[in-house]
Design a protein around this motif. Structure first.
Motif, PDB file in Angstrom:
ATOM      1  N   LYS A  26     -19.647  15.972  21.438  1.00 34.72           N
ATOM      2  CA  LYS A  26     -18.710  15.997  20.317  1.00 34.72           C
ATOM      3  C   LYS A  26     -18.856  14.738  19.480  1.00 34.72           C
ATOM      4  N   PHE A  27     -19.053  13.595  20.133  1.00 33.88           N
ATOM      5  CA  PHE A  27     -19.220  12.352  19.396  1.00 33.88           C
ATOM      6  C   PHE A  27     -20.516  12.356  18.603  1.00 33.88           C
ATOM      7  N   ARG A  28     -21.586  12.927  19.166  1.00 34.81           N
ATOM      8  CA  ARG A  28     -22.855  12.992  18.434  1.00 34.81           C
ATOM      9  C   ARG A  28     -22.756  13.951  17.256  1.00 34.81           C
ATOM     10  N   GLU A  29     -22.049  15.083  17.440  1.00 32.35           N
ATOM     11  CA  GLU A  29     -21.953  16.074  16.377  1.00 32.35           C
ATOM     12  C   GLU A  29     -21.074  15.603  15.228  1.00 32.35           C
ATOM     13  N   SER A  30     -19.939  14.990  15.538  1.00 35.52           N
ATOM     14  CA  SER A  30     -19.016  14.576  14.484  1.00 35.52           C
ATOM     15  C   SER A  30     -18.329  13.268  14.864  1.00 35.52           C
ATOM     16  N   PRO A  31     -19.041  12.154  14.704  1.00 32.09           N
ATOM     17  CA  PRO A  31     -18.441  10.877  15.076  1.00 32.09           C
ATOM     18  C   PRO A  31     -17.254  10.512  14.193  1.00 32.09           C
ATOM     19  N   HIS A  32     -17.227  11.019  12.965  1.00 29.44           N
ATOM     20  CA  HIS A  32     -16.117  10.691  12.079  1.00 29.44           C
ATOM     21  C   HIS A  32     -14.796  11.209  12.629  1.00 29.44           C
ATOM     22  N   MET A  33     -14.814  12.356  13.297  1.00 26.29           N
ATOM     23  CA  MET A  33     -13.588  12.901  13.858  1.00 26.29           C
ATOM     24  C   MET A  33     -13.087  12.044  15.015  1.00 26.29           C
ATOM     25  N   VAL A  34     -13.988  11.625  15.878  1.00 27.72           N
ATOM     26  CA  VAL A  34     -13.606  10.789  17.015  1.00 27.72           C
ATOM     27  C   VAL A  34     -13.105   9.426  16.518  1.00 27.72           C
ATOM     28  N   ILE A  35     -13.784   8.861  15.525  1.00 27.28           N
ATOM     29  CA  ILE A  35     -13.348   7.576  14.969  1.00 27.28           C
ATOM     30  C   ILE A  35     -11.981   7.725  14.314  1.00 27.28           C
ATOM     31  N   GLY A  36     -11.750   8.830  13.622  1.00 23.92           N
ATOM     32  CA  GLY A  36     -10.444   9.090  13.014  1.00 23.92           C
ATOM     33  C   GLY A  36      -9.343   9.201  14.048  1.00 23.92           C
ATOM     34  N   MET A  37      -9.640   9.857  15.169  1.00 26.14           N
ATOM     35  CA  MET A  37      -8.636   9.989  16.226  1.00 26.14           C
ATOM     36  C   MET A  37      -8.336   8.636  16.857  1.00 26.14           C
ATOM     37  N   VAL A  38      -9.363   7.818  17.069  1.00 22.16           N
ATOM     38  CA  VAL A  38      -9.147   6.479  17.634  1.00 22.16           C
ATOM     39  C   VAL A  38      -8.353   5.621  16.653  1.00 22.16           C
ATOM     40  N   GLY A  39      -8.678   5.727  15.371  1.00 20.83           N
ATOM     41  CA  GLY A  39      -7.922   4.989  14.363  1.00 20.83           C
ATOM     42  C   GLY A  39      -6.473   5.429  14.314  1.00 20.83           C
ATOM     43  N   LEU A  79     -14.927  11.122   4.669  1.00 21.99           N
ATOM     44  CA  LEU A  79     -16.203  10.415   4.765  1.00 21.99           C
ATOM     45  C   LEU A  79     -17.234  11.231   5.537  1.00 21.99           C
ATOM     46  N   GLY A  80     -16.804  11.892   6.596  1.00 28.50           N
ATOM     47  CA  GLY A  80     -17.718  12.719   7.377  1.00 28.50           C
ATOM     48  C   GLY A  80     -18.264  13.888   6.588  1.00 28.50           C
ATOM     49  N   VAL A  81     -17.405  14.552   5.821  1.00 26.01           N
ATOM     50  CA  VAL A  81     -17.858  15.677   5.002  1.00 26.01           C
ATOM     51  C   VAL A  81     -18.807  15.181   3.914  1.00 26.01           C
ATOM     52  N   GLY A  82     -18.486  14.044   3.295  1.00 23.63           N
ATOM     53  CA  GLY A  82     -19.374  13.476   2.284  1.00 23.63           C
ATOM     54  C   GLY A  82     -20.730  13.110   2.860  1.00 23.63           C
ATOM     55  N   TYR A  83     -20.737  12.549   4.043  1.00 24.33           N
ATOM     56  CA  TYR A  83     -21.995  12.180   4.708  1.00 24.33           C
ATOM     57  C   TYR A  83     -22.834  13.420   5.009  1.00 24.33           C
ATOM     58  N   LYS A  84     -22.174  14.470   5.504  1.00 22.26           N
ATOM     59  CA  LYS A  84     -22.896  15.707   5.810  1.00 22.26           C
ATOM     60  C   LYS A  84     -23.440  16.345   4.529  1.00 22.26           C
ATOM     61  N   LEU A  85     -22.656  16.353   3.461  1.00 20.35           N
ATOM     62  CA  LEU A  85     -23.141  16.897   2.194  1.00 20.35           C
ATOM     63  C   LEU A  85     -24.344  16.107   1.686  1.00 20.35           C
ATOM     64  N   TYR A  86     -24.282  14.794   1.821  1.00 24.43           N
ATOM     65  CA  TYR A  86     -25.402  13.956   1.392  1.00 24.43           C
ATOM     66  C   TYR A  86     -26.652  14.288   2.191  1.00 24.43           C
TER      67      TYR A  86
END
Length: 105
Positions: A26-39, A79-86
């Motif tokens: 899960k962290f490899r697939e979407s690190p932005h989600m895990v970072i958001g949850m930790v934040g 940020l995660g969606v923007g990164y994936k779109l890029y």
């Protein structure tokens, strides 16, 4: 498994390995989600700590803490969606990879 059976130690270890691999995947697939949850957890912890030193009503403090925590999660997801779109749409057009070799017919 019956009601009187106990799980093997090897089965428990396999279940633990599966759970660990799910979290790392899960962290490899979407690190932005895990970072958001930790934040979010960090902001909520800071907000709870701030209750002791607050100079405003408890309701207003909790509302502010909730809004800041939600902003952290929404910001990381954006940020995660923007990164994936890029990576999926913009980078391939700016930096085209070498053409793939055609297999012989």
């Amino acid at each position: 498994m019956g009601s009187n059976e106990t799980p093997d130690a090897t089965k428990i270890m396999v279940m633990d390995d599966e759970n660990e691999s799910k979290m790392s995947r899960k962290f490899r697939e979407s690190p932005h989600m895990v970072i958001g949850m930790v934040g979010w957890c960090g902001i909520v912890a800071y907000g709870l700590y701030g209750i002791r030193k607050r100079k405003q009503s408890l309701a207003m403090h909790l509302i502010h803490t909730r809004v800041i925590a939600q902003a952290c999660v929404v910001g990381m997801l954006t940020l995660g969606v923007g990164y994936k779109l890029y990576n999926d749409h913009i980078a391939p057009r700016l930096f085209p990879s070498s053409p793939k070799e055609q297999p012989p017919h």
